[in-house]
Write an enzyme that holds these catalytic residues in place. Sequence first.
Site, PDB file in Angstrom:
ATOM      1  CG  ASP A 116      -3.084   3.055 -26.085  1.00 24.45           C
ATOM      2  OD1 ASP A 116      -4.095   3.519 -25.520  1.00 24.45           O
ATOM      3  OD2 ASP A 116      -2.599   3.556 -27.111  1.00 24.45           O
ATOM      4  CG  ASP A 166      -8.561   3.078 -25.772  1.00 23.20           C
ATOM      5  OD1 ASP A 166      -9.382   3.958 -25.498  1.00 23.20           O
ATOM      6  OD2 ASP A 166      -7.392   3.326 -26.124  1.00 23.20           O
TER       7      ASP A 166
END
Length: 902
Positions: free
Chosen positions: A639, A332
Amino acid sequence: MTNLDSQRQWQCLPPTEVAARLGSGDAGLSGAEAERRLASYGSNALPLPRLPGFPRLLLRQFVSPLIYVLLAAMLVSLSVGKLADATFIGLILLLNALIGALQEYHAHRSAQALRKLMVSRARVIRDGETGEIAAEELVPGDLVLLTSGDRVPADLRLLESTGLEVDESVLTGESLPVYKDSAALCDADTPVAERINQCFAGSLVSAGRARGLVTATGLHTEMGKLSLSLESAETVKPPLFQRIERFSKKLTIALLATVAILALLELARDTPPLVIFMTAVALAVSAIPEGLPMALTVVLSIATRRMVKRHVIVRKLVAVESLGSCTVIAADKTGTLTENQLTARELAFCDGGAFTVDGGSLPAEKDPPIEDHELVARVARVAALCNEAELHPLDNGQWHSSGDAVDQALLVLAHKTGYGRHRLLRVHPLQAQIHYEPALGYAATMHRDSAGDGGPAGGRLVCVKGALEKLLPMCSRMATADGDVPLDSERALAQMQRLAERGARVLALAEGSLRDVETVAPEQLQDLCLLGLVGMFDPLRPEAAGAVARCREAGIHVCMLTGDHPHTALSIARELQLADEQDRAVTGAELARAEAAGSQALDALTADTRVYARVSPEQKLTIVQSLQRQGEFVAVTGDGVNDAPALNSAHVGVAMGERGTEVAKESADLLLADDNFASVVAGVEEGRIAYRNIRKVIFFLISTGAAEVMLFVLTTAFGLPLPLTPVQLLWLNLVTNSVQSIGLALEPGEGDEMQRPPRPPKESLFDPLMLRRVITSGLVMGGLAFSCFYLLLQQGWEVEAARNSVLLLMVLFENVQVFNSRSESRSIFRQPFFSNPILLLGTLAAQGLHILSLYSPLMQQVLGVSPVSAEQWLLLLAVALLQLLAMELLLIAKWFKKSDSG
């Protein structure tokens, strides 16, 4: 109104029609209507998934081919009255199952963590009055009030908004706050990340205020849909489990074939069935590495402790090796490769000049000011004065900032040039201002000015910031290194395009002066001087580029997944050297079209793609599953809430431990304590060391087991008595072997782990290299042990005495073989002898335990052993050292073969 209303395309409807369809308005719902809808829709909460009971999880641990083989050996031992053998095996199986069940129970709590992002209170208007209620009591149609700092309690269609910016990074992956406009209308196929007239549960209001009607609650929210996808997502078996299963199947087949052949031979020789059965039991005990499950647990536990020292926290033990096996890391972008913190990093001036500001988003207390630069100073003054954020020093030498993310970035820029906002306000007190609103596209402040400090005496200093296209009509001049000159709009637009192509968010700054006014209005903003442009970036983490380079060196492909614009994604990817100028980003829309065309089209698209932009949370999961179908071992880092389904379904999920959401942490197998992408690489290295150590332990256990099988095959073929009793075999496999295997589990890395490509996903633990080494070891040790047993019997020794010598010889073989197991490619003489003191101690302990057993009356009775002379011990040691010679000759042969092929 039914629950299907939560599926309506609210973004397509104007506010008045939304209110009409939801049966609400400026006065909100009545209390009675709210209660009725709460009974109909249920609580605005995510239901907790039902966790499987611990007994069920415990039983599930026994579903494994290796466990089946060990269970069979235990049952056979029980059937012939070998209680000691069965007890040892049973205890190992039970302990292994307990550890696995506890880990799995903890993993099943991941879906429940989504509840932690649901707020506890919400401000609503009901019966025309404003009040606070528990967020769980919200229903579709409730009129909710939002202000800066609020967490959005449900999915909303905005009715009114003023300067509203919402941080949706945990849901969409978009790194920048999203400007919201209640009056805008969106198309039916507009993705969540671009619905500017809606707010979604779990997102955070960065700035502004708004009123909105609840359109979906609980599981019907975008967050709720993520919860369902997380709960239903299939989990894949870790690479180690896949390899262990294949290895166990091969071991079982080989064992059954060997036992069947020997049984047929014995039957042909009219051997009594009971003797044949006892021989089969002995072979089973010899061939099955009873200590393997426990040895694997030891290796992974040691690797876990090593990873903690490198800032990687292991939630699932087997994930240690999984990370080392990965062939692809799907990372990510926001918060993982970048800092998820807007930074004003580049100043571009209309004359073509540029200035770069180094450093992170918050300055250190003693950051030196940037050298004098007139244009930079003018930009910094406007950046600090036309600003509503705050920047305060803390007692620990750090700084704390609050307010709009753009304003915070501008304040840091001003600080780094030596201009503090509070000092400037003392010189230029704020007199009036125009607040930023998306409809305006700019903000302005007016300040009293003093003679000789930026304007004529009695004048008013005007500072303006906003989109370049909004400021250009206000400006007649532009600042250059040679002074202010007439405005050249084309040059300004070219500078903006250059920054935008690099993924920057671009803000223009201008200044001017007004006379004899007490307030400022939009129509007064004329004849300004365009100072320059500020390029704001979500900066790379300092270690990210180096970590990506190490992954490339290790043969691991890194692909970046983000909800950001393709230009931004490509800019970051090129900075990371993930992409070059010819590469492009695959968008969520392209993925959707490929997925609609079928899995083959999707797999063809993902096979070589390294940058994905504007992808939804569901599409992150789709990408991971596509890579898995292609045979890749996939690690996912993330996250946010939007990363949870992909983290859960990957072979190994890695969450950020500091800034990561609870959902991401609970969905992941590993946590990064320092949110440092470089720690992922450290984890890969430790995982590869762990896998090598697992192979070392397996080779050690299987090779000594193969020697025992060879010993039994030869004695059976020659019609001799059993060379070792089942209890003696168990002593070899579970005591002396296990003590030394712990030392192998502590082996340090050989130093070349990150210079080797990843192991092929289909690679077996029992590959040709290990097979050659096991066969060589088995033939040498088994053949020498048989020769010793045969010669002793020929010399008239009693069977028990001969077994005593053979048992000691096998322990000595183990002592030698454990050093042969330290490397598959290096000579024992090239290994630092004292680099693993635990191995040395373990070897001495194994030999010491056996010597003690020779003199212990209890162990003499249990094992059927007796003391030996020093001369006999030295003679047997000399025989055992022949195994060392054999393995060194095998390495030399391998080296010559490699040289010839080269």
